[in-house]
Design a protein around this motif. Sequence first.
Motif, PDB file in Angstrom:
ATOM      1  N   LYS A 167       1.014  -1.062   0.015  1.00 28.95           N
ATOM      2  CA  LYS A 167      -0.073   0.082  -0.013  1.00 28.95           C
ATOM      3  C   LYS A 167       0.865   1.175  -0.142  1.00 28.95           C
ATOM      4  N   LEU A 168       0.553   2.480  -0.662  1.00 27.02           N
ATOM      5  CA  LEU A 168       1.200   3.611  -0.658  1.00 27.02           C
ATOM      6  C   LEU A 168       1.606   3.930   0.665  1.00 27.02           C
ATOM      7  N   PRO A 169       0.639   4.033   1.637  1.00 23.96           N
ATOM      8  CA  PRO A 169       1.131   4.480   2.870  1.00 23.96           C
ATOM      9  C   PRO A 169       2.253   3.760   3.701  1.00 23.96           C
ATOM     10  N   GLN A 170       2.188   2.507   3.481  1.00 23.02           N
ATOM     11  CA  GLN A 170       3.090   1.604   3.774  1.00 23.02           C
ATOM     12  C   GLN A 170       4.641   1.993   3.245  1.00 23.02           C
ATOM     13  N   GLN A 171       4.546   2.266   2.000  1.00 21.67           N
ATOM     14  CA  GLN A 171       5.730   2.479   1.128  1.00 21.67           C
ATOM     15  C   GLN A 171       6.263   3.666   1.763  1.00 21.67           C
ATOM     16  N   PHE A 172       5.395   4.937   1.919  1.00 21.09           N
ATOM     17  CA  PHE A 172       6.009   6.035   2.609  1.00 21.09           C
ATOM     18  C   PHE A 172       6.275   5.963   3.767  1.00 21.09           C
ATOM     19  N   LYS A 173       5.791   5.031   4.779  1.00 23.38           N
ATOM     20  CA  LYS A 173       6.466   4.865   6.092  1.00 23.38           C
ATOM     21  C   LYS A 173       7.697   4.144   6.020  1.00 23.38           C
ATOM     22  N   ALA A 174       7.883   3.172   5.227  1.00 21.08           N
ATOM     23  CA  ALA A 174       9.242   2.701   5.118  1.00 21.08           C
ATOM     24  C   ALA A 174      10.510   3.753   4.654  1.00 21.08           C
ATOM     25  N   ALA A 175       9.869   4.596   3.696  1.00 26.11           N
ATOM     26  CA  ALA A 175      10.883   5.658   3.371  1.00 26.11           C
ATOM     27  C   ALA A 175      11.015   6.646   4.535  1.00 26.11           C
ATOM     28  N   GLU A 176      10.048   6.881   5.289  1.00 32.59           N
ATOM     29  CA  GLU A 176      10.365   7.812   6.425  1.00 32.59           C
ATOM     30  C   GLU A 176      11.283   7.253   7.404  1.00 32.59           C
ATOM     31  N   PHE A 180      13.938  11.098  -0.761  1.00 35.76           N
ATOM     32  CA  PHE A 180      12.851  11.234  -1.888  1.00 35.76           C
ATOM     33  C   PHE A 180      12.046  10.022  -2.248  1.00 35.76           C
ATOM     34  N   ALA A 181      11.154  10.207  -2.811  1.00 38.85           N
ATOM     35  CA  ALA A 181      10.272   9.100  -3.284  1.00 38.85           C
ATOM     36  C   ALA A 181      10.140   9.156  -4.788  1.00 38.85           C
ATOM     37  N   ALA A 182      10.354   7.917  -5.713  1.00 38.16           N
ATOM     38  CA  ALA A 182       9.881   7.867  -6.953  1.00 38.16           C
ATOM     39  C   ALA A 182       8.782   6.935  -7.029  1.00 38.16           C
ATOM     40  N   ILE A 183       7.838   7.786  -7.463  1.00 38.39           N
ATOM     41  CA  ILE A 183       6.224   7.074  -7.410  1.00 38.39           C
ATOM     42  C   ILE A 183       5.703   6.709  -8.803  1.00 38.39           C
ATOM     43  N   LEU A 184       5.609   5.482  -8.931  1.00 40.98           N
ATOM     44  CA  LEU A 184       4.941   4.963 -10.181  1.00 40.98           C
ATOM     45  C   LEU A 184       3.520   4.775 -10.331  1.00 40.98           C
ATOM     46  N   GLY A 185       2.967   5.241 -11.157  1.00 40.10           N
ATOM     47  CA  GLY A 185       1.290   5.174 -11.381  1.00 40.10           C
ATOM     48  C   GLY A 185       1.208   4.392 -12.675  1.00 40.10           C
ATOM     49  N   GLU A 186       0.218   3.780 -12.852  1.00 38.83           N
ATOM     50  CA  GLU A 186      -0.121   2.877 -14.111  1.00 38.83           C
ATOM     51  C   GLU A 186       0.013   4.002 -15.388  1.00 38.83           C
ATOM     52  N   ASP A 187      -1.112   5.041 -15.174  1.00 35.78           N
ATOM     53  CA  ASP A 187      -1.052   6.076 -16.369  1.00 35.78           C
ATOM     54  C   ASP A 187       0.085   6.704 -16.689  1.00 35.78           C
TER      55      ASP A 187
END
Lengths: 523, 523
Positions: free
Chosen positions: A439-448, A454-461
């Motif tokens: 989940k996105l919040p999980q990923q942000f939490k891990a980065a924090e 920095f985060a590089a965020i992939l979205g399908e579109d």
Amino acid sequence: MPKEKAPSFNLKTPKGTKDWSGSDALLRDRIFTTIADVFKRHGGTALDTPVFELREILAGKYGEDSKLIYDLQDQGGELCSLRYDLTVPFARWLAMNPDVRSMKRYHIAKVYRRDQPAVSKGRMREFYQCDFDIAGSFDPMVPDAEVLKIVTEVFEELGWKGRYSIKINHRKILDGIFEVCGVPTEKIRPISSAVDKLDKMPWADVRKEMVDEKGLDGAVADRIETYVMHKGSRELLDRLLTDEVLTANASAKAGLDEMTLLMDYLDAFGVLDRISFDLSLARGLDYYTGVIYEVVTEGSAPPAQTGAPDAQKVQKSGKKDKSKSGNLEDDDRSNDPTLGVGSVAAGGRYDNLVGMFLPKAQIPCVGVSFGVDRIFSITKARIEREKSAEALRSSEVDVFVMAFGGKGFNGMLKERMNVCKTLWEAGVKAEFSYKLKPKLPQQFKAAEQGGVPFAAILGEDELAAGKVRIKEMGLEEGHPEKEGVLVDLASLPEEVKARVAKKRAQANVSDVTQQMEGLKTDA
Amino acid sequence: MPKEKAPSFNLKTPKGTKDWSGSDALLRDRIFTTIADVFKRHGGTALDTPVFELREILAGKYGEDSKLIYDLQDQGGELCSLRYDLTVPFARWLAMNPDVRSMKRYHIAKVYRRDQPAVSKGRMREFYQCDFDIAGSFDPMVPDAEVLKIVTEVFEELGWKGRYSIKINHRKILDGIFEVCGVPTEKIRPISSAVDKLDKMPWADVRKEMVDEKGLDGAVADRIETYVMHKGSRELLDRLLTDEVLTANASAKAGLDEMTLLMDYLDAFGVLDRISFDLSLARGLDYYTGVIYEVVTEGSAPPAQTGAPDAQKVQKSGKKDKSKSGNLEDDDRSNDPTLGVGSVAAGGRYDNLVGMFLPKAQIPCVGVSFGVDRIFSITKARIEREKSAEALRSSEVDVFVMAFGGKGFNGMLKERMNVCKTLWEAGVKAEFSYKLKPKLPQQFKAAEQGGVPFAAILGEDELAAGKVRIKEMGLEEGHPEKEGVLVDLASLPEEVKARVAKKRAQANVSDVTQQMEGLKTDA
């Protein structure tokens, strides 16, 4: 819990040893790099010796401290012991390599002492030493001066400018003083050891040890006091040179002449102001034959003790001493902020050690050993005191590669892997979640939690359009880039690098390098 | 000579240990840095553990090899032993730090094995390991794939592109094969050990060990042969997945499914072509529970043996084997250039080791260990083969500061010191002669011997005019700058830096960094 079998052993490291991890390991590593860079700048070459030596190599080198040597069990074959320092292995190496007549060598490694550990004071049974030594026959005091120049560079690169002092003395001067004061030859080393305690106890106690324990005539002790309580700089040296009794002694004269040369050279290197000529410095080890030195720092005292109570205590005992001995102003130990503080580096000249291994391979040496564990504690305390708002990071990852999606989101694991691959290949430090569908919040939490900037965020579109979003972590609500910036996927490595560089260039102290840099410019 | 007393001890390092100095130490240091940089790029954090552990921590972890553990002598207090690897200390640390549930840690340190040393083959009693491990519960095979990606990055940064291969297998597949072939449960580990020897001996010998020594039914051994002689890539995996006998076995099925995932991920990381799926790879250590791997290289064979004789021998035995078993083309071991060559890195998944220390702290792990001593030998041999004209340097000094003068020349020692001071402060690596009045040829000789690329030459008249001469060492007669170039003293650090950078930028291989860079681009 009652069901689980307790392990049948102690889950701990051996007494007097510890694990190093996280930001502590990273900070210590930075200190090693800083020190090694200075060593290399002066032409030092690395030497690595085994952690254990044949037992007979170490025998007879450390006097009373030999009882602290760790022995390996006799499992058949040679009898070995863990090294006690890096100096004796270096001397052994020089004796084994007679074609090498001169060398600047550095060695950063652990040494072992089966001492009573005092973890809070940084006295461990396993600890690192960082040694630099110059071996070879040269004109007097030139390499000695370069070693002291190296000491100043190390502490200045560590950000300690103005916070340390190098105490120096000379074994030949000290021996000469003992001779003119009337110390019998066989008592010179024990009396020298007593004098060396003047940084930890007042003169009265040292005198007591000399007279009561070591059987020295009280009048001789009183004569010693008139010398060893002095400290200063070139003017102290000049005064000693006018002391006709002292200069009539061959040993003292030779030492004073060498000290004159050394001060000239330290002046040429621009570091004379960091030096304190201290006649009470004696150093414990027997093998020193010339100049000796110790680096002390105000910072090596714990913060709570740098304040009033200890200072008062020091002041009192200092005053008492002064009233008895004091005929000089500049040697008042009561004003010495370093009193009672252990050294963070030490060394000296040892011209006879290599000869103990191979008489024909006599090679004079001079060197210094940095006590990294103590340097680490002081540096860490300063970082915490001065930059307490910022947590120390344990890794140096630049960017966390994440993905998000709506219903039926497959986690984009391979896409995240592929983006990381590109980043790694461009030399960018990158991480991603090992979950298939995080989940996105999980990923942000891990980065924090990792302190990743920095985060590089992939979205399908976005990805279909060849785009990826870069987001700086921790931006405040309302910041124009709070939601991140879309960039071309192909330029992601460069975009990340540019942002990391920009963030570094700002007054940012979120990593250890910068914190150490910060200390340097603060000082 | 007869007059000198011989020392009463052996002047040597203990058996199976050696000193590292000069260009060897520098090259090894570069290898460490290369490997550590890759580890950090993947978010690795450093962990440093004591060189000795409580004896009971190591007990029961290494099977038969426990006899190779070095014990410390009982000098009162705890019983300790030198670490045998870095994996068990890591598991001990994880068990001691239950708040850490996941971690990427790296550790570069020496380990100790009281083995029969074979110095020429690089088998030492004290040697370095460089370990990277990922601890934590994640989706299957994701961290495993990253560890293998790290392996490829390390060898490619070392310049080994196209010269190494990663053999992988899976303990669950192997165990499944043994089960379906009819190996009794209690014989699975011994039979697995026998299979692991297929890289060193032909099938006939391995079969003999199985049947004669380990009491396996000959028909069972023959069934094993039909599997373990296979190697390939995804097509081998696909073929195994169509083997209904094998896929009916739960262990084999689980292993094959994980291997399928792993290959997908390795493909996403772009490194599938470096992988060889090798069913004969078994690995000795008991604690592996999943994927296992070993890195082999053609380069690890001595140059003399890569030629005809050995290849023929391999060819022959390979043919013999093939005639007995061969129903597949791609698994012909006779064409394997890595046959008989030791591994340069190895690792795998070990999910139960942490639980051996603390049952409730079960943390699955996967990792790899690089054998730096062997990597060093191969890298050094390549540098010497390919760049034999250039000697390896042992230090990295950029400039040697010299002086010369006519009659009554005072040696300009302080002036040389002062110039060095300026250079050091600008971060330039500089040396000077420790002689008061060195002759110019002596100084040039010292610079030459150290491989120092530039000289800064002080003359009395030039210095009075604020000038100094920079001279590149080793220029041929007739070169326009043979006599050097006069520059302003104030700009000396910048002038030296610019020249050093220019020289580096040219196709110059006179230092280890560049030699390693050279290997990279050559490959």
